[in-house]
Each structure stands twice: as structure tokens, then as C-alpha cells.
Scaffold this motif. Structure first.
Motif, PDB file in Angstrom:
ATOM      1  N   ARG A 148       0.840  -1.193   0.000  1.00  0.00           N
ATOM      2  CA  ARG A 148       0.000   0.000   0.000  1.00  0.00           C
ATOM      3  C   ARG A 148       0.879   1.248   0.000  1.00  0.00           C
ATOM      4  N   ALA A 149       0.493   2.244  -0.758  1.00  0.00           N
ATOM      5  CA  ALA A 149       1.191   3.531  -0.713  1.00  0.00           C
ATOM      6  C   ALA A 149       0.525   4.388   0.352  1.00  0.00           C
ATOM      7  N   LEU A 150       1.254   4.674   1.433  1.00  0.00           N
ATOM      8  CA  LEU A 150       0.716   5.490   2.512  1.00  0.00           C
ATOM      9  C   LEU A 150       1.501   6.792   2.634  1.00  0.00           C
ATOM     10  N   TYR A 151       0.810   7.816   3.117  1.00  0.00           N
ATOM     11  CA  TYR A 151       1.405   9.137   3.242  1.00  0.00           C
ATOM     12  C   TYR A 151       1.169   9.657   4.655  1.00  0.00           C
ATOM     13  N   GLY A 202      -0.990  11.241  11.349  1.00  0.00           N
ATOM     14  CA  GLY A 202      -1.939  10.465  10.569  1.00  0.00           C
ATOM     15  C   GLY A 202      -1.287   9.729   9.412  1.00  0.00           C
ATOM     16  N   LEU A 203      -1.785   8.525   9.138  1.00  0.00           N
ATOM     17  CA  LEU A 203      -1.396   7.750   7.960  1.00  0.00           C
ATOM     18  C   LEU A 203      -2.602   7.682   7.033  1.00  0.00           C
ATOM     19  N   THR A 204      -2.404   8.060   5.780  1.00  0.00           N
ATOM     20  CA  THR A 204      -3.510   8.101   4.840  1.00  0.00           C
ATOM     21  C   THR A 204      -3.110   7.527   3.489  1.00  0.00           C
ATOM     22  N   ALA A 205      -4.063   6.998   2.767  1.00  0.00           N
ATOM     23  CA  ALA A 205      -3.812   6.516   1.411  1.00  0.00           C
ATOM     24  C   ALA A 205      -3.862   7.655   0.397  1.00  0.00           C
TER      25      ALA A 205
END
Length: 228
Positions: A148-151, A202-205
Motif C-alpha cells: 500500500r502507498a501510505l502518506y 496520521g497515515l492516509t492513502a
């Protein structure tokens, strides 16, 4: 996660030190520049960086954020934090410190050279920022290991915006900061050693914004440390 002192020094933003010293976008004269490098070298020999963190699932309403861990679910009331984490499915509670060495060096400078003591404060702030930036990149890489690419969203600490400083107690309790990394909380809710950070990330897609160079996202346009 172990991060070497020399890696922290390489990542220190010298322009950030200049801003902390009140120069804004200007560059100090050569004498100050040399002193900054001397203090930075001393500081990065003395520090003993340590960190602890946990990852929680996250859901947000307009006024609060609910964090669910392995053993506990709890809410944090803050409109600003809720907005920061609005598109995040996970949030990291994190605490990081440069250790007691930074405070000992500052105390030494306060006796011997107050100019260097002032510079040491600025260098310490830049070093803990660099340490957290490296650490966050490693955490994000680890969280994205399944493909997964997380930001990352910008760090959000107790005392920012409408998030009360009292939430320091929650972070310290959840992470067992004193037991695990020797970080303590004073009666006035300040951390010791002083060059330390506690925060929610926070970690978000969604590729919204990263944690580096976040001045452009900050509403405080009058901040004396704001990047040009």
C-alpha cells in the motif's frame, strides 16, 4: 528504530537554525556560522536519540478523533486535530527525545558562553526535528511494506491549535515514555529531557501532504519561524 547521530546531523536544516536564532531568511555572518557548526558538532556527539510509538486505527468526527489500539479505545477532543486526521484510517502516537546529553551540553554553555547556549537551543530544536523526520519516513516505509502507498500528515502535538496540553498525559501513559525511553513529564506538562517531541501523526492513502516543509499548510502566517 535506531538512527545514527551522524544521520541526524546530515539531515539538520541549517536555514531552520537561522530562523530559530531570529535571522529569518537572512544568513548570519561568518563568525556566527562557524559557531553554529561547532555547536552542532558538539551536540551530535552528545545526543542519545530514543523513540517509542504505537499505531492505532482512527476515525474522526467534526470535533473529535477516536483511536483504537490493541487494548484500549479512547477519544481526543479537538477540531483542529480532527481536521488534520480527517482522511486517515490510522494514526501514530509517537514520542522521541535527543536524551539528557543535549541538556547537559546546554547547561555547560550557559556557564561558559551564553552565545553558544543560545545557538545550542536552536541546534537542539533543529536536531529533534531532523530526527523525527527520519523516524517518520522509516515508520511510513514500514507501514507501506504490504504494497500500500501510505502518506503522512503533519505532526500534531498537544498544545497545538485547540488540542489541550493535558493530552501529554494520555500519550505518556499509552507509550510508557518514562519506562521505555527515559522521557518524563513535569507537573507543568513539559517534557524532560527538553529536546523531545510527542505527537500524533496520521497515515492516509491519499497523497495530501507530507510531514516535511509544513509551513505552507500552517494558518499562522505571523509566526517568526515561518519559512519564506
Amino acid at each position: 528504530m535506531e538512527i545514527r547521530n551522524e544521520d541526524i546531523r546530515k539531515r539538520v536544516n541549517i536555514r531552520e537554525i537561522h530562523r530559530y536564532l531570529g535571522y529569518g531568511a537572512k544568513v548570519p555572518d561568518d563568525d556566527v556560522g562557524i559557531m553554529i557548526q561547532e555547536v552542532l558538532a558538539d551536540l551530535t556527539r552528545m545526543i542519545q536519540p530514543r523513540n517509542v510509538y504505537k499505531v492505532y486505527t482512527c476515525s474522526s468526527s467534526e470535533r473529535a478523533v477516536v483511536l483504537k489500539g490493541e487494548t484500549r479505545t479512547f477519544a481526543i477532543e479537538s477540531r483542529n486535530l480532527a481536521a488534520n486526521l480527517a482522511q486517515c484510517g490510522q494514526v501514530i502516537l509517537i514520542a522521541a527525545t535527543l536524551g539528557i546529553g543535549a541538556d547537559k551540553l546546554l547547561q555547560k554553555y550557559e556557564i561558559l558562553n551564553m552565545t553558544k547556549a543560545t545557538i545550542a537551543q536552536a541546534c537542539g530544536a533543529a536536531c529533534i526535528e531532523a530526527y523525527c523526520n527520519i523516524l517518520q519516513e522509516q515508520i511510513c516505509e514500514e507501514a507501506s511494506a504490504d504494497g500500500r502507498a501510505l502518506y503522512l500528515r503533519p505532526r500534531f502535538s498537544p498544545g497545538y491549535g485547540d488540542l489541550p496540553l493535558d493530552y501529554q498525559k494520555v500519550i505518556f501513559e499509552e507509550l510508557e515514555c518514562t519506562k521505555r525511553i527515559g522521557l518524563t513529564l513535569t507537573d507543568s506538562l513539559l517534557m524532560y529531557p527538553t529536546k523531545s517531541v510527542s505527537a500524533l501523526i496520521g497515515l492516509t492513502a491519499n497523497p495530501q501532504s507530507c510531514h516535511v516543509g509544513r509551513c505552507k499548510d500552517c494558518e499562522n502566517t505571523e509566526c517568526e519561524f515561518r519559512e519564506a
